[in-house]
Motif scaffolding. Structure first.
Motif, PDB file in Angstrom:
ATOM      1  N   CYS A 101      -1.220   8.797  -7.107  1.00  0.00           N
ATOM      2  CA  CYS A 101      -2.412   8.007  -6.926  1.00  0.00           C
ATOM      3  C   CYS A 101      -3.445   8.492  -6.100  1.00  0.00           C
ATOM      4  CB  CYS A 101      -1.934   6.631  -6.519  1.00  0.00           C
ATOM      5  SG  CYS A 101      -0.853   6.577  -5.074  1.00  0.00           S
ATOM      6  N   PHE A 102      -3.152   9.396  -5.239  1.00  0.00           N
ATOM      7  CA  PHE A 102      -3.900  10.071  -4.351  1.00  0.00           C
ATOM      8  C   PHE A 102      -4.788  11.343  -5.026  1.00  0.00           C
ATOM      9  CE2 PHE A 102      -0.292   8.945  -1.747  1.00  0.00           C
ATOM     10  CZ  PHE A 102      -0.965   7.874  -1.058  1.00  0.00           C
ATOM     11  N   ASP A 103      -4.597  11.556  -6.153  1.00  0.00           N
ATOM     12  CA  ASP A 103      -5.100  12.722  -6.913  1.00  0.00           C
ATOM     13  C   ASP A 103      -6.023  12.377  -8.139  1.00  0.00           C
ATOM     14  OD1 ASP A 103      -3.419  14.459  -5.452  1.00  0.00           O
ATOM     15  OD2 ASP A 103      -1.720  14.013  -7.116  1.00  0.00           O
ATOM     16  N   ILE A 162       0.865  -0.879   0.041  1.00  0.00           N
ATOM     17  CA  ILE A 162      -0.007   0.094  -0.161  1.00  0.00           C
ATOM     18  C   ILE A 162       1.085   1.299   0.026  1.00  0.00           C
ATOM     19  CG2 ILE A 162      -1.673   1.314   1.105  1.00  0.00           C
ATOM     20  CD1 ILE A 162      -2.622  -1.309   0.221  1.00  0.00           C
ATOM     21  N   VAL A 163       0.535   2.109  -0.807  1.00  0.00           N
ATOM     22  CA  VAL A 163       1.579   3.314  -1.119  1.00  0.00           C
ATOM     23  C   VAL A 163       0.718   4.151   0.380  1.00  0.00           C
ATOM     24  CG1 VAL A 163       2.192   5.526  -2.252  1.00  0.00           C
ATOM     25  CG2 VAL A 163       1.861   3.377  -3.380  1.00  0.00           C
ATOM     26  N   LYS A 164       1.746   4.527   1.197  1.00  0.00           N
ATOM     27  CA  LYS A 164       1.354   5.441   2.362  1.00  0.00           C
ATOM     28  C   LYS A 164       1.440   6.889   2.252  1.00  0.00           C
ATOM     29  CE  LYS A 164      -0.139   3.670   5.320  1.00  0.00           C
ATOM     30  NZ  LYS A 164      -1.542   3.033   5.625  1.00  0.00           N
ATOM     31  N   SER A 165       2.512   7.261   1.326  1.00  0.00           N
ATOM     32  CA  SER A 165       2.830   8.459   0.982  1.00  0.00           C
ATOM     33  C   SER A 165       3.702   8.849  -0.092  1.00  0.00           C
ATOM     34  CB  SER A 165       3.355   9.378   2.052  1.00  0.00           C
ATOM     35  OG  SER A 165       4.624   8.794   2.784  1.00  0.00           O
ATOM     36  N   ILE A 166       3.561   9.941  -0.755  1.00  0.00           N
ATOM     37  CA  ILE A 166       4.362  10.249  -2.238  1.00  0.00           C
ATOM     38  C   ILE A 166       5.028  11.681  -1.589  1.00  0.00           C
ATOM     39  CG2 ILE A 166       5.032  10.320  -4.252  1.00  0.00           C
ATOM     40  CD1 ILE A 166       2.864   8.311  -4.834  1.00  0.00           C
ATOM     41  N   ASP A 167       6.123  11.769  -1.507  1.00  0.00           N
ATOM     42  CA  ASP A 167       6.923  13.344  -1.352  1.00  0.00           C
ATOM     43  C   ASP A 167       7.054  13.677  -2.750  1.00  0.00           C
ATOM     44  OD1 ASP A 167       8.154  15.450  -0.600  1.00  0.00           O
ATOM     45  OD2 ASP A 167       9.402  14.506   1.114  1.00  0.00           O
ATOM     46  N   THR A 168       6.539  14.625  -2.931  1.00  0.00           N
ATOM     47  CA  THR A 168       6.713  15.355  -4.440  1.00  0.00           C
ATOM     48  C   THR A 168       7.717  16.690  -4.225  1.00  0.00           C
ATOM     49  OG1 THR A 168       4.710  16.853  -4.205  1.00  0.00           O
ATOM     50  CG2 THR A 168       4.761  14.518  -5.264  1.00  0.00           C
ATOM     51  N   LYS A 169       8.235  17.103  -3.109  1.00  0.00           N
ATOM     52  CA  LYS A 169       8.691  18.419  -2.833  1.00  0.00           C
ATOM     53  C   LYS A 169       9.856  18.620  -3.796  1.00  0.00           C
ATOM     54  CE  LYS A 169       7.322  19.283   2.031  1.00  0.00           C
ATOM     55  NZ  LYS A 169       6.622  17.683   2.262  1.00  0.00           N
ATOM     56  N   LEU A 179      10.997  11.465  -6.793  1.00  0.00           N
ATOM     57  CA  LEU A 179       9.421  11.363  -5.841  1.00  0.00           C
ATOM     58  C   LEU A 179      10.162  10.487  -4.831  1.00  0.00           C
ATOM     59  CD1 LEU A 179       6.927  11.006  -8.788  1.00  0.00           C
ATOM     60  CD2 LEU A 179       7.436  12.915  -6.986  1.00  0.00           C
ATOM     61  N   LYS A 180       9.866  10.565  -3.649  1.00  0.00           N
ATOM     62  CA  LYS A 180       9.969   9.842  -2.658  1.00  0.00           C
ATOM     63  C   LYS A 180       8.579   8.844  -2.037  1.00  0.00           C
ATOM     64  CE  LYS A 180      13.852  12.577  -1.040  1.00  0.00           C
ATOM     65  NZ  LYS A 180      14.458  13.376  -0.192  1.00  0.00           N
ATOM     66  N   VAL A 181       8.874   7.585  -1.919  1.00  0.00           N
ATOM     67  CA  VAL A 181       7.471   6.745  -1.713  1.00  0.00           C
ATOM     68  C   VAL A 181       7.849   6.019  -0.454  1.00  0.00           C
ATOM     69  CG1 VAL A 181       5.842   5.242  -2.618  1.00  0.00           C
ATOM     70  CG2 VAL A 181       7.067   6.508  -4.268  1.00  0.00           C
ATOM     71  N   GLU A 182       6.702   6.161   0.229  1.00  0.00           N
ATOM     72  CA  GLU A 182       6.840   5.299   1.700  1.00  0.00           C
ATOM     73  C   GLU A 182       5.666   4.096   1.251  1.00  0.00           C
ATOM     74  OE1 GLU A 182       5.597   5.426   6.205  1.00  0.00           O
ATOM     75  OE2 GLU A 182       5.398   7.369   5.007  1.00  0.00           O
ATOM     76  N   TYR A 183       5.994   2.950   1.592  1.00  0.00           N
ATOM     77  CA  TYR A 183       5.081   1.518   1.371  1.00  0.00           C
ATOM     78  C   TYR A 183       4.713   1.000   2.504  1.00  0.00           C
ATOM     79  CZ  TYR A 183       6.749   1.815  -3.682  1.00  0.00           C
ATOM     80  OH  TYR A 183       7.044   2.199  -4.972  1.00  0.00           O
TER      81      TYR A 183
END
Length: 765
Positions: free
Chosen positions: A71-73, A50-57, A130-134
């Motif tokens: 995926c949250f958009d 499950i993708v918990k967060s994606i840091d786009t900064k 892009l940094k992804v937390e799974y």
């Protein structure tokens, strides 16, 4: 009297030959404007999670980045991707299980975010930033392990990961298998995951025009693509326009809706600007579609005379992470079993099962290469167990003339199988080679093997079959032809032109087939798949040409004062049939009709037909191999395919289709296999260096022979040829290796690794 030159049956030059050879043909990338933004996709690096967060900064800081969508958009609209005709009956609609981007990762490479940038460099850099937390979840890669009670659940609505299970129950299997004196022959057979490897990777671009989305895509199915994009974006289908230009191959990969919906959405997200989404070869391997790996279990109970008392088959089809074409491949794989070698007592079970692997979809053969590998390998095993020649065993058991399938209503109108086998045996010198290679003992051995194949033409009655055609008479007497069926490199446009010219009575060079399909203009058609195009399009081409010919002769009647019944069109001229005199040319008629101040008219015709027929295509392969036992290597020395595909519209194109299919089949049998890391689920060889695609250097000269039995259900006597050539290659090679070494190998490809294991088990090394 002037005689009509027949075009059908001639090896005329392809209508697109000059454009393609000179590089003038415009493919999707050639048409895309330089002002287009570039889109790149962020693919998941876990097999299940499950993708918990994606840091786009950090990505947003990169110069040139225009938009980042995660995926949250995206809207949570589930849509199907299979290139099947739509059904108004919900029970016959494809599974809608895809989102534009997903939070629930189901395979290594799943789509979780996208970047739109001014150029490719910025887009690639942004994806990397892009940094992804799974939240990682357990995954499963084996099709039968995925069915176990404690297996990771990939889709909540499919218990034990079974997408669908269908059965065959003919006769009394349990009773019949207990008949005295039977020999039981049993085997498990495994086929690999492979990829299509067409020359042109998938590519599309989209922009908005007058409130509508215009999508230019390398797709086999433009009209179906239009519908799926509308479904995915939740907009009326009429607000989508799809244009299909020249295509550099598809083989079924582009019979799925791949990234067209995402590309269209990204264009809307940047104010309707043009956005191009070009997929790399590595992405094509993993994130498009692959061929189903199918594990097949067969049991046969055989009488001493070689006839079958009872037979059973189980198919376990590895669907990968999403439904795509779903159970249709697994079902077709099983359903040919009772038809190929009819037996009164049969049980069959076919399971299509989700795993955490790349999504499996349509690929040339649609389940039949897998089925033929198992079934034809098994026939060889039965022959060996019974001490019977395998050719004889096939010959006595194979589908007879007059056989009628109760479901499809297909009829075998000729003794085609035996005709193909007999011709192949003679041309290949099969019996002589069997004797020549008997009882070899050296390290280098030769062997010969054979296999047959069964194939349907099109998808009726499972799905809709329809075709439409439009023809327009030009001022110079030539004719434009538009159909919804698509040229994807196989030569379909040339066959369409030949059929139109033959029916109209005009020279082949005076037929202009519109190779670019545009859903705003082109009549509705279902596209390139199921080896349907020449057969299905033939109906509407024949009807439309007949209608246009009637209109032309009506006009000629007005202009010449002759009765229509005494006129015909011969080689582009209006001819009086009673004495053979030429009344006028088509050009003269067209000019007068179009520019007349008293009786002007635009001569055009259009027709649409639903086709409720199907047709059997049959054939066989003979292969000779050389096996280097210490090196654990098999090489194809000679190979022959024999086909009954009905009347040949263009013999040269037919041979080209067969040669291409044979090459693909050799790769399937000997080298190709997409491999996954058991520890991570990551694909290990998703590139053309490590994948070992078969090339013309890896096989000998390819022989193609034909039996031309005119198909009575067809408008021009033709039937399927596109997919059949690849179906029986792998088992013929496998059976040749068995003949050479006396070792049965029930898993392909026959790589040195697999041959080493079996040769060692059998004591050869």
């Amino acid at each position: 009297m002037e005689r009509q030159e027949h075009v059908i049956g001639k090896s005329v030059k392809r209508v697109d030959a000059f454009e393609k050879v000179t590089g003038r043909a415009k493919y999707t990338d050639d048409l895309c404007g330089k002002e287009a933004y570039v889109a790149k996709i962020l693919h998941a690096t876990v097999a299940h999670g499950i993708v918990k967060s994606i840091d786009t900064k950090e990505a947003e800081k990169i110069p040139g980045v225009v938009k980042i969508v995660t995926c949250f958009d995206v809207p949570k609209i589930y849509f199907p991707t299979a290139g099947h005709p739509w059904s108004t009956d919900p029970a016959h609609q494809d599974v809608a299980d895809r989102l534009l981007l997903t939070e629930h990762v189901r395979f290594y490479g799943d789509d979780i975010a996208a970047v739109v940038a001014e150029n490719e460099v910025a887009a690639v850099q942004a994806v990397r930033a892009l940094k992804v937390e799974y939240e990682e979840l357990p995954f499963v890669l084996d099709v039968q392990k995925a069915m176990e009670e404690d297996a990771p659940q990939i889709h909540d609505t499919y218990p034990n990961n079974i997408l669908k299970h269908t059965t065959i129950r003919n006769g009394e299997y349990e009773k019949a298998r207990k008949e005295p004196g039977l020999t039981k022959v049993e085997g498990w057979y495994q086929t690999p995951t492979v990829q299509h490897c067409h020359i042109e990777n998938f590519i599309c671009y989209a922009y908005m025009e007058q409130g509508r989305i215009v999508l230019v895509s390398s797709t086999q199915i433009p009209h179906i693509c239009r519908r799926v994009v509308g479904q995915a974006l939740g907009i009326p289908w009429g607000k989508v326009r799809v244009i299909k230009p020249y295509i550099g191959g598809g083989f079924g990969n582009k019979q799925d809706i791949l990234y067209e919906p995402l590309c269209a959405y990204l264009s809307t997200a940047v104010g309707g600007r043009m956005v191009k989404l070009d997929v790399s070869r590595e992405e094509t391997f993993v994130c498009n579609r692959v061929r189903h790996a199918i594990r097949i279990h067969i049991i046969s109970y055989v009488r001493k005379d070689g006839t079958f008392a009872a037979r059973k088959i189980e198919c376990f089809s590895d669907q990968g992470a999403y439904a795509s074409h779903g159970h249709s491949i697994g079902a077709k794989c099983m359903n040919c079993f009772p038809q190929l070698y009819p037996c009164p007592n049969i049980e069959g079970d076919s399971y299509t099962v989700f795993t955490n692997k790349s999504v499996a979809g349509a690929m040339r053969g649609y389940g039949i290469p897998q089925a033929m590998f198992a079934m034809e390998s098994h026939m060889e095993d039965v022959a060996k167990a019974m001490g019977l020649p395998s050719y004889q065993l096939r010959f006595q058991n194979i589908m007879p003339k007059g056989f009628k399938d109760s479901f499809s209503k297909n009829v075998n109108y000729y003794d085609t199988f035996r005709e193909c086998m007999e011709k192949g045996k003679k041309v290949f010198r099969y019996e002589e080679k069997l004797k020549e290679f008997k009882n070899q003992t050296g390290e280098i051995r030769r062997g010969v093997g054979m296999a047959v194949f069964w194939y349907n033409t099109g998808v009726w009655p499972i799905s809709l079959e329809t075709s439409a055609c439009r023809m327009v008479l030009n001022q110079d007497g030539s004719v434009q032809v538009q159909v919804g069926e698509t040229e994807i490199g196989q030569g379909a446009d040339t066959a369409f032109a030949q059929m139109a010219a033959e029916t109209l009575g005009i020279p082949f060079e005076n037929v202009h087939v519109m190779t670019v399909q545009d859903t705003d203009i082109t009549p509705f058609g279902l596209g390139a798949y199921a080896s349907r195009q020449t057969y299905m399009a033939g109906f509407s081409i024949h009807k439309t040409a007949t209608l246009l010919k009637e209109k032309i002769l009506d006009a000629a009647c007005e202009l010449t004062r002759q009765i229509k019944e005494n006129m015909d069109i011969v080689n582009g001229k209006i001819v009086r049939t009673t004495d053979g005199s030429i009344l006028m040319t088509m050009e003269e008629l067209a000019m007068e009709k179009m520019y007349s101040l008293t009786n002007n008219g635009h001569l055009t015709a259009e027709s649409s037909l639903q086709i409720k027929n199907n047709a059997y295509s049959f054939g066989c392969t003979f292969a000779e191999v050389e096996v280097d036992i210490p090196a654990c290597r098999a090489e194809v020395i000679d190979i022959l395919n024999v086909h009954d595909c009905g009347k040949l519209i263009n013999p040269a194109l037919a041979k080209a289709q067969v040669h291409g299919g044979m090459s693909m089949g050799i790769g399937y049998g000997l080298t190709e296999h997409l491999i996954y890391d058991e520890k991570t689920g990551k694909p290990l060889n998703n590139n053309l260096l490590d994948y070992k695609l078969s090339t013309f250097l890896d096989h000998p000269g390819l022989q193609a022979e034909f039996i031309e039995n005119y198909e009575p259900t067809s408008a021009y006597g033709t039937k399927a040829l596109g997919e059949p050539p690849t179906c029986s290659i792998a088992p013929a090679i496998r059976n040749a290796v068995l003949n050479a070494t006396n070792v049965a190998v029930n898993e392909i490809p026959l790589t040195p690794h697999i041959l080493f294991k079996r040769f060692k088990e059998e004591g050869l090394i």
